[in-house]
Design a protein around this motif. Structure first.
Motif, mmCIF file in Angstrom:
data_model
loop_
_atom_site.group_PDB
_atom_site.id
_atom_site.type_symbol
_atom_site.label_atom_id
_atom_site.label_comp_id
_atom_site.label_asym_id
_atom_site.label_seq_id
_atom_site.Cartn_x
_atom_site.Cartn_y
_atom_site.Cartn_z
ATOM 1 N N UNK A 10 -0.742 -6.057 12.764
ATOM 2 C CA UNK A 10 -1.204 -7.306 13.382
ATOM 3 C C UNK A 10 -2.235 -7.994 12.485
ATOM 4 N N UNK A 11 -3.168 -7.262 11.935
ATOM 5 C CA UNK A 11 -4.167 -7.844 11.029
ATOM 6 C C UNK A 11 -3.469 -8.440 9.810
ATOM 7 N N UNK A 12 -2.434 -7.783 9.305
ATOM 8 C CA UNK A 12 -1.658 -8.325 8.175
ATOM 9 C C UNK A 12 -1.027 -9.660 8.537
ATOM 10 N N UNK A 28 0.512 -4.865 3.655
ATOM 11 C CA UNK A 28 -0.744 -4.640 2.965
ATOM 12 C C UNK A 28 -1.156 -3.180 3.109
ATOM 13 N N UNK A 29 -1.756 -2.674 2.072
ATOM 14 C CA UNK A 29 -2.334 -1.340 2.087
ATOM 15 C C UNK A 29 -3.823 -1.503 2.380
ATOM 16 N N UNK A 30 -4.354 -0.672 3.265
ATOM 17 C CA UNK A 30 -5.762 -0.691 3.613
ATOM 18 C C UNK A 30 -6.426 0.482 2.885
ATOM 19 N N UNK A 31 -7.164 0.188 1.809
ATOM 20 C CA UNK A 31 -7.812 1.227 1.009
ATOM 21 C C UNK A 31 -9.292 1.292 1.381
ATOM 22 N N UNK A 32 -9.720 2.449 1.856
ATOM 23 C CA UNK A 32 -11.100 2.614 2.303
ATOM 24 C C UNK A 32 -12.080 2.459 1.140
ATOM 25 N N UNK A 33 -13.019 1.517 1.293
ATOM 26 C CA UNK A 33 -14.103 1.332 0.322
ATOM 27 C C UNK A 33 -15.382 2.021 0.788
ATOM 28 N N UNK A 34 -15.632 1.951 2.107
ATOM 29 C CA UNK A 34 -16.922 2.393 2.616
ATOM 30 C C UNK A 34 -16.794 2.779 4.084
ATOM 31 N N UNK A 162 -20.029 3.303 14.353
ATOM 32 C CA UNK A 162 -19.858 3.286 12.912
ATOM 33 C C UNK A 162 -18.965 2.132 12.502
ATOM 34 N N UNK A 163 -18.810 1.962 11.202
ATOM 35 C CA UNK A 163 -17.893 0.943 10.714
ATOM 36 C C UNK A 163 -17.282 1.355 9.391
ATOM 37 N N UNK A 164 -16.130 0.743 9.104
ATOM 38 C CA UNK A 164 -15.398 1.012 7.877
ATOM 39 C C UNK A 164 -15.052 -0.317 7.221
ATOM 40 N N UNK A 165 -15.028 -0.321 5.899
ATOM 41 C CA UNK A 165 -14.620 -1.505 5.143
ATOM 42 C C UNK A 165 -13.451 -1.092 4.250
ATOM 43 N N UNK A 166 -12.359 -1.851 4.384
ATOM 44 C CA UNK A 166 -11.149 -1.570 3.627
ATOM 45 C C UNK A 166 -10.835 -2.712 2.682
ATOM 46 N N UNK A 167 -10.393 -2.392 1.504
ATOM 47 C CA UNK A 167 -9.860 -3.380 0.573
ATOM 48 C C UNK A 167 -8.403 -3.567 0.943
ATOM 49 N N UNK A 168 -7.981 -4.824 1.030
ATOM 50 C CA UNK A 168 -6.606 -5.158 1.400
ATOM 51 C C UNK A 168 -5.825 -5.437 0.114
ATOM 52 N N UNK A 169 -4.768 -4.660 -0.094
ATOM 53 C CA UNK A 169 -3.959 -4.792 -1.298
ATOM 54 C C UNK A 169 -2.516 -4.982 -0.876
ATOM 55 N N UNK A 170 -1.875 -6.004 -1.432
ATOM 56 C CA UNK A 170 -0.467 -6.232 -1.112
ATOM 57 C C UNK A 170 0.354 -5.049 -1.631
ATOM 58 N N UNK A 171 1.111 -4.428 -0.720
ATOM 59 C CA UNK A 171 1.901 -3.234 -1.092
ATOM 60 C C UNK A 171 3.193 -3.606 -1.805
#
Length: 171
Positions: A10-12, A28-34, A162-171
């Motif tokens: 849905x976010x994509x 999109x791939x959600x890659x954890x940054x933090x 808590x919270x998480x930040x993901x980098x969004x990368x087109x798969x």
């Protein structure tokens, strides 16, 4: 991870400005940054600055509610606002489901993202993660007043788990 595969789909769609019923165009791939589960923000800018296209996911304390925001531009530590027309904030009232959600797109593009010494900050306090001196150690609160985005996404101020930040990368 606080969200499911259905949330990421849905976010994509929202990133691509599609409706919930539209067929997904890009995966999109959600890659954890933090990940922050301890209530301090010292490392957010260390790991997330200069990273474009990120999704922040926030788990509220003592609730199933999940909040978040999309930042298509880079995070930067400076006392000021950054403009973008593509940012949005959102909530899932029941974190396990995508059915009961609110999507709020930016309305004041000049104040879409804030770069102050906080955690992720969207708008003029529309969704701002910060540490409050009035709250116990390890707890953060957020302000959701609806200034720069179309509508507020939840109550005004609350504690978060808590919270998480993901980098969004087109798969």
């Amino acid at each position: 991870m606080y969200i499911t595969f259905q949330h990421t789909e849905l976010i994509s769609k929202w990133i691509d400005r599609l409706e919930i019923t539209d067929k997904i165009k890009n995966h999109y791939e959600f890659k954890l940054l933090y990940r922050n589960e301890f209530g301090v923000n010292e490392n957010f800018h260390k790991f997330c600055d200069n990273q474009p296209s990120t999704i922040t996911i926030v788990k509220l304390k003592d609730s199933n509610e999940i909040l978040g925001g999309y930042n298509p531009i880079e995070w930067k530590l400076c006392d000021g606002y950054f403009a973008t027309k593509d940012s949005f904030i959102f909530s899932f009232k029941n974190g396990h489901s995508i059915e009961n959600h609110i999507l709020s797109r930016v309305k004041d593009e000049t104040k879409a993202i804030y770069g102050g010494n906080y955690g992720p900050s969207f708008g003029e306090s529309d969704l701002r993660i910060y540490r409050s001196s009035s709250v116990k150690l390890g707890i953060m609160t957020m302000s959701l007043l609806g200034y720069s985005y179309e509508k507020p996404i939840t109550r005004e101020t609350m504690g978060i788990e808590g919270y998480e930040v993901f980098k969004i990368v087109r798969a």
